[in-house]
Design a protein around this motif. Structure first.
Motif, PDB file in Angstrom:
ATOM      1  N   VAL A 201      13.233   2.262   0.661  1.00  0.00           N
ATOM      2  CA  VAL A 201      12.990   1.020   1.389  1.00  0.00           C
ATOM      3  C   VAL A 201      12.159   0.113   0.473  1.00  0.00           C
ATOM      4  O   VAL A 201      11.024   0.456   0.118  1.00  0.00           O
ATOM      5  N   PHE A 202      12.746  -1.028   0.079  1.00  0.00           N
ATOM      6  CA  PHE A 202      12.062  -1.997  -0.782  1.00  0.00           C
ATOM      7  C   PHE A 202      11.444  -3.088   0.098  1.00  0.00           C
ATOM      8  O   PHE A 202      12.093  -3.583   1.034  1.00  0.00           O
ATOM      9  N   LEU A 203      10.230  -3.495  -0.211  1.00  0.00           N
ATOM     10  CA  LEU A 203       9.603  -4.591   0.522  1.00  0.00           C
ATOM     11  C   LEU A 203       8.533  -5.242  -0.347  1.00  0.00           C
ATOM     12  O   LEU A 203       7.968  -4.605  -1.244  1.00  0.00           O
ATOM     13  N   THR A 204       8.310  -6.506  -0.067  1.00  0.00           N
ATOM     14  CA  THR A 204       7.270  -7.244  -0.782  1.00  0.00           C
ATOM     15  C   THR A 204       6.718  -8.329   0.130  1.00  0.00           C
ATOM     16  O   THR A 204       7.431  -8.835   1.007  1.00  0.00           O
ATOM     17  N   GLY A 205       5.460  -8.671  -0.040  1.00  0.00           N
ATOM     18  CA  GLY A 205       4.821  -9.667   0.807  1.00  0.00           C
ATOM     19  C   GLY A 205       4.646 -10.994   0.091  1.00  0.00           C
ATOM     20  O   GLY A 205       4.176 -11.046  -1.059  1.00  0.00           O
ATOM     21  N   LEU A 206       5.046 -12.087   0.758  1.00  0.00           N
ATOM     22  CA  LEU A 206       4.912 -13.431   0.203  1.00  0.00           C
ATOM     23  C   LEU A 206       4.116 -14.308   1.165  1.00  0.00           C
ATOM     24  O   LEU A 206       4.111 -14.084   2.378  1.00  0.00           O
ATOM     25  N   TYR A 207       3.448 -15.291   0.573  1.00  0.00           N
ATOM     26  CA  TYR A 207       2.621 -16.236   1.320  1.00  0.00           C
ATOM     27  C   TYR A 207       1.468 -15.489   1.977  1.00  0.00           C
ATOM     28  O   TYR A 207       0.690 -14.848   1.291  1.00  0.00           O
ATOM     29  N   LYS A 208       1.328 -15.536   3.294  1.00  0.00           N
ATOM     30  CA  LYS A 208       0.139 -14.918   3.895  1.00  0.00           C
ATOM     31  C   LYS A 208       0.193 -13.380   3.838  1.00  0.00           C
ATOM     32  O   LYS A 208      -0.778 -12.719   4.174  1.00  0.00           O
ATOM     33  N   TYR A 209       1.320 -12.829   3.425  1.00  0.00           N
ATOM     34  CA  TYR A 209       1.433 -11.370   3.269  1.00  0.00           C
ATOM     35  C   TYR A 209       1.346 -10.959   1.802  1.00  0.00           C
ATOM     36  O   TYR A 209       1.735  -9.840   1.439  1.00  0.00           O
ATOM     37  N   ASP A 210       0.844 -11.849   0.968  1.00  0.00           N
ATOM     38  CA  ASP A 210       0.846 -11.540  -0.465  1.00  0.00           C
ATOM     39  C   ASP A 210      -0.134 -10.425  -0.839  1.00  0.00           C
ATOM     40  O   ASP A 210      -0.203 -10.016  -2.003  1.00  0.00           O
ATOM     41  N   PHE A 211      -0.917  -9.930   0.142  1.00  0.00           N
ATOM     42  CA  PHE A 211      -1.784  -8.780  -0.139  1.00  0.00           C
ATOM     43  C   PHE A 211      -0.978  -7.501  -0.342  1.00  0.00           C
ATOM     44  O   PHE A 211      -1.494  -6.508  -0.862  1.00  0.00           O
ATOM     45  N   LEU A 212       0.307  -7.520   0.071  1.00  0.00           N
ATOM     46  CA  LEU A 212       1.159  -6.345  -0.111  1.00  0.00           C
ATOM     47  C   LEU A 212       2.020  -6.541  -1.348  1.00  0.00           C
ATOM     48  O   LEU A 212       2.894  -7.410  -1.382  1.00  0.00           O
ATOM     49  N   PRO A 213       1.795  -5.759  -2.391  1.00  0.00           N
ATOM     50  CA  PRO A 213       2.611  -5.902  -3.607  1.00  0.00           C
ATOM     51  C   PRO A 213       4.025  -5.379  -3.374  1.00  0.00           C
ATOM     52  O   PRO A 213       4.328  -4.775  -2.336  1.00  0.00           O
ATOM     53  N   THR A 214       4.882  -5.632  -4.331  1.00  0.00           N
ATOM     54  CA  THR A 214       6.243  -5.099  -4.234  1.00  0.00           C
ATOM     55  C   THR A 214       6.174  -3.574  -4.187  1.00  0.00           C
ATOM     56  O   THR A 214       5.626  -2.926  -5.090  1.00  0.00           O
ATOM     57  N   THR A 215       6.728  -3.032  -3.133  1.00  0.00           N
ATOM     58  CA  THR A 215       6.540  -1.606  -2.825  1.00  0.00           C
ATOM     59  C   THR A 215       7.887  -0.946  -2.589  1.00  0.00           C
ATOM     60  O   THR A 215       8.820  -1.557  -2.048  1.00  0.00           O
ATOM     61  N   VAL A 216       7.969   0.299  -3.003  1.00  0.00           N
ATOM     62  CA  VAL A 216       9.148   1.122  -2.732  1.00  0.00           C
ATOM     63  C   VAL A 216       8.684   2.346  -1.957  1.00  0.00           C
ATOM     64  O   VAL A 216       7.808   3.087  -2.409  1.00  0.00           O
ATOM     65  N   CYS A 217       9.284   2.542  -0.764  1.00  0.00           N
ATOM     66  CA  CYS A 217       8.985   3.731   0.056  1.00  0.00           C
ATOM     67  C   CYS A 217      10.185   4.671   0.000  1.00  0.00           C
ATOM     68  O   CYS A 217      11.301   4.301   0.408  1.00  0.00           O
ATOM     69  N   GLU A 218       9.961   5.848  -0.525  1.00  0.00           N
ATOM     70  CA  GLU A 218      11.023   6.850  -0.588  1.00  0.00           C
ATOM     71  C   GLU A 218      11.026   7.641   0.720  1.00  0.00           C
ATOM     72  O   GLU A 218      10.015   8.227   1.103  1.00  0.00           O
ATOM     73  N   VAL A 219      12.160   7.663   1.397  1.00  0.00           N
ATOM     74  CA  VAL A 219      12.294   8.324   2.705  1.00  0.00           C
ATOM     75  C   VAL A 219      13.216   9.528   2.550  1.00  0.00           C
ATOM     76  O   VAL A 219      14.375   9.374   2.147  1.00  0.00           O
ATOM     77  N   VAL A 220      12.686  10.700   2.839  1.00  0.00           N
ATOM     78  CA  VAL A 220      13.468  11.941   2.765  1.00  0.00           C
ATOM     79  C   VAL A 220      13.529  12.541   4.167  1.00  0.00           C
ATOM     80  O   VAL A 220      12.634  13.289   4.585  1.00  0.00           O
TER      81      VAL A 220
END
Length: 646
Positions: free
Chosen positions: A382-401
């Protein structure tokens, strides 16, 4: 009345036989009752009696105390009668005065404490203690207590890991959608799940949020409710296996992929054994071993050496409102060569900008595409990244098994709680690809639904828990995606269990225990051993003493009108005898001399010439006087002996 003056007299032999039989019956009851408890493990009281106990708790203690006291008195009477008769026969020869005192103490029972005669003192104390323990022993044995009555249970449930279910799910997905180059099976799932996906859209979001365990200022409820069933934190991929916890009672809106709520039948039964079925007791809880679905989720910053997440906006001016601009975001996730694009829409101000304070964009893309040929059942990202007011969250990859596992489920207080799972045991076979695809598609669908025109639901939630600690954000995201995986599995299991007629090749057994809180008796070997030792010891002494007396009665019948433990009988018996003393020891005037006196038993002839078997002696008068603290004349003692005032 006709029988008012009739007196029934039983001979000593009959009384001794009655003593043996009565004591044996009581002891047999104690052993039988204890054996029944040990054999059954638990003997519960009926619900009617339990409710009376709860309503009138002191009455239980009163009733058991009365029964225990009655049994204790009867047992003590049998014991003292048998011991007294045996000692009466045993006192047919010379006997020291202190032993006579001990015999009287044993027949009452009471105790004698003499430093010079420790064995006799210990014997009287032991007998006295055992008799005094009788009432406590009976109360311990008969008093019911609050207990947990375990009732085994068994049943069946849908096996998400079975080959038959994998084939059925794959066939249903293909039947409800048309293959598409980009979406493929993913589009088929969404097509089949509408309106089901729409109906549970909010629940899917909540399932992830509730699963997050945080220690921040903002608290969330730990209870997640789905279809009328309440879960602690997360569903963990299980369905209620207990009828009263199953939730909804209305007919299901649909089955299979079309399910969006309604009653799901429960297939569980209980093994009541010899007990009456359906007992409710005071309260009930359950522990059941079931099949669960969960996931190992690991979130971390993107590794640009193998993955990429590109977000490209296209701005267009609003047609009907010049103060707004529209953003079309094209997001492309590349996970080790597998590419999955996604399109989002947001709004901005008239100048084509989004407010970094009030507006936020948090794109989420599942990679690889669940419909991609390269998609495997083992894991997805699961890829996600935060922009504007969510920019505290860097580009993140969550591996789901995701994986299937066996879990212990506790049903207590209306809440379903599942033990956390640590090790995986499945979803690696290609036959399970449809299940993994379904879970990944559900996650992807919900991830897109979270994004609104100016904000993102999960982004707002993460904002509430602080922005400074990235590791905590990763932990919260892991809980969030895990909760969504588990809920999607429970929702799918509900749809295919709602029919109530699951083919046998798609089921697996469940087992567990129902614990009923009630009143009754439970096997406790250590306690019962102590109780039975006391009761059996008294029975053994009683039977031995009574048997000895029966044998002696054949040759030396006792006088039924004389009781050597009765002080009045002793005075009367001693009044007709001549003092005879056999002093022991060189100094008859030393302290304790009276205890060394040997009393010899003789028959004293009555005034009418008949032999009166009084079998107790004048020296017992001295004992009675000594016991009462009465001054004893020297003449009552005999030549050469002086007791004085004792």
């Amino acid at each position: 009345m006709l029988f008012a003056n009739v007196k029934i007299r039983l001979s000593t032999t009959h009384l001794l036989l009655l003593t043996i039989i009565g004591q044996t019956v009581i002891m047999g009851f104690a052993w039988g009752f204890t054996g029944g408890i040990l054999f059954e493990g638990v003997i519960p009281l009926s619900d009617h009696i339990v409710h009376l106990i709860v309503e009138y708790p002191t009455v239980l203690t009163l009733v058991v105390t009365l029964i225990s006291t009655a049994l204790s008195i009867i047992t003590s009477m049998f014991f003292t009668f048998a011991v007294k008769e045996a000692l009466g026969h045993h006192l047919s020869g010379p006997i020291p005065l202190v032993r006579l005192r001990a015999a009287i103490a044993l027949s009452r029972p009471t105790w004698v404490l003499r430093r010079r005669f420790l064995k006799l003192s210990a014997l009287t104390l032991a007998v006295y203690a055992v008799i005094e323990l009788l009432n406590t022993s009976w109360s311990t044995l008969l008093l019911p207590s609050v207990l947990q009555w375990p009732v085994p249970m068994f049943g069946t449930e849908l096996d998400l890991g079975s080959v038959a279910f994998a084939n059925q799910l794959n066939a249903d997905l293909l039947a409800n959608g048309v293959k598409h180059e980009q979406w493929g099976c993913s589009r088929a799932i969404i097509s089949a799940r509408v309106p089901a996906f729409e109906a549970i859209n909010v629940l899917t979001l909540v399932s992830g949020i509730v699963a997050i365990v945080v220690d921040g200022v903002v608290e969330t409820s730990p209870i997640f409710t789905f279809n009328g069933a309440a879960y602690n934190r997360s569903t963990s991929g299980v369905l209620p296996a207990i009828e009263e916890y199953s939730g909804a009672s209305n007919p299901p809106s649909g089955v299979g992929l079309a399910f969006s709520g309604g009653k799901v039948p429960v297939n569980s039964s209980f093994d009541w054994g010899h007990h009456k079925s359906g007992s409710a007791g005071i309260a009930k809880n359950y522990t059941v071993t079931q099949q669960g679905v969960t996931a190992n989720v690991t979130c971390q910053a993107i590794d640009l050496s193998k993955d990429s997440f590109i977000v490209t906006p296209t701005v267009a001016q609003g047609v009907f409102n010049d103060s707004l601009s529209f953003f079309m975001w094209k997001t492309v996730a590349n996970c080790s060569g597998d590419v999955n694009p996604m399109t989002y829409f947001t709004t901005g101000n008239a100048s084509g900008q989004m407010d970094p304070v009030s507006d936020g964009f948090l794109p989420v893309v599942v990679c690889p595409n669940p419909a991609s040929p390269s998609f495997n059942s083992y894991k997805f990202n699961v890829f996600l990244t935060g922009l504007y007011k969510y920019d505290f969250l860097p580009t993140t990859v969550c591996e789901v098994v995701p994986y299937l596992t066996t879990v212990n489920v506790t049903y207590h207080g209306g809440i379903i709680s599942v033990d956390r799972i640590a090790t995986s045991s499945g979803l690696t076979d290609s036959l399970h690809v449809p299940l993994s695809q379904y879970i990944a598609t559900a996650v992807n669908y919900q991830a897109q639904s979270n994004q609104r025109m100016t904000n993102n639901t999960i982004g707002n939630f993460l904002t509430a828990y602080g922005r400074s600690n990235v590791s905590e954000l990763y932990s919260e995201l892991e809980d969030y995606w895990r909760g969504m995986v588990e809920f999607a599995s429970t929702e799918l299991r509900s749809g295919y269990s709602a029919t109530g007629d699951i083919p046998s090749n798609m089921t697996r057994p469940t087992s567990g225990t129902m614990y009923i809180t009630t009143y009754g008796w439970r096997s406790d070997s250590h306690t019962f051993i102590l109780v039975l030792v006391v009761i059996t010891t008294i029975w053994g002494v009683t039977v031995f003493a009574a048997g000895y007396s029966l044998i002696e009665e054949r040759y030396h019948p006792s006088d039924p009108f004389f009781d050597f433990s009765n002080s009045m009988h002793l005075v009367i018996a001693a009044s007709g005898g001549e003092p005879e003393v056999q002093p022991r020891g060189p100094d008859m005037s030393q302290a304790g001399y009276s205890e060394d006196v040997t009393v010899r038993f003789v028959d004293v002839a009555g005034t009418e010439g008949r032999g009166t078997s009084r079998r107790l002696y004048h020296w017992i008068v001295v004992l009675v006087a000594v016991t009462a603290g009465i001054p004893v004349p020297n003449a009552c003692v005999g030549k050469g002996a002086t007791l004085g005032t004792l």
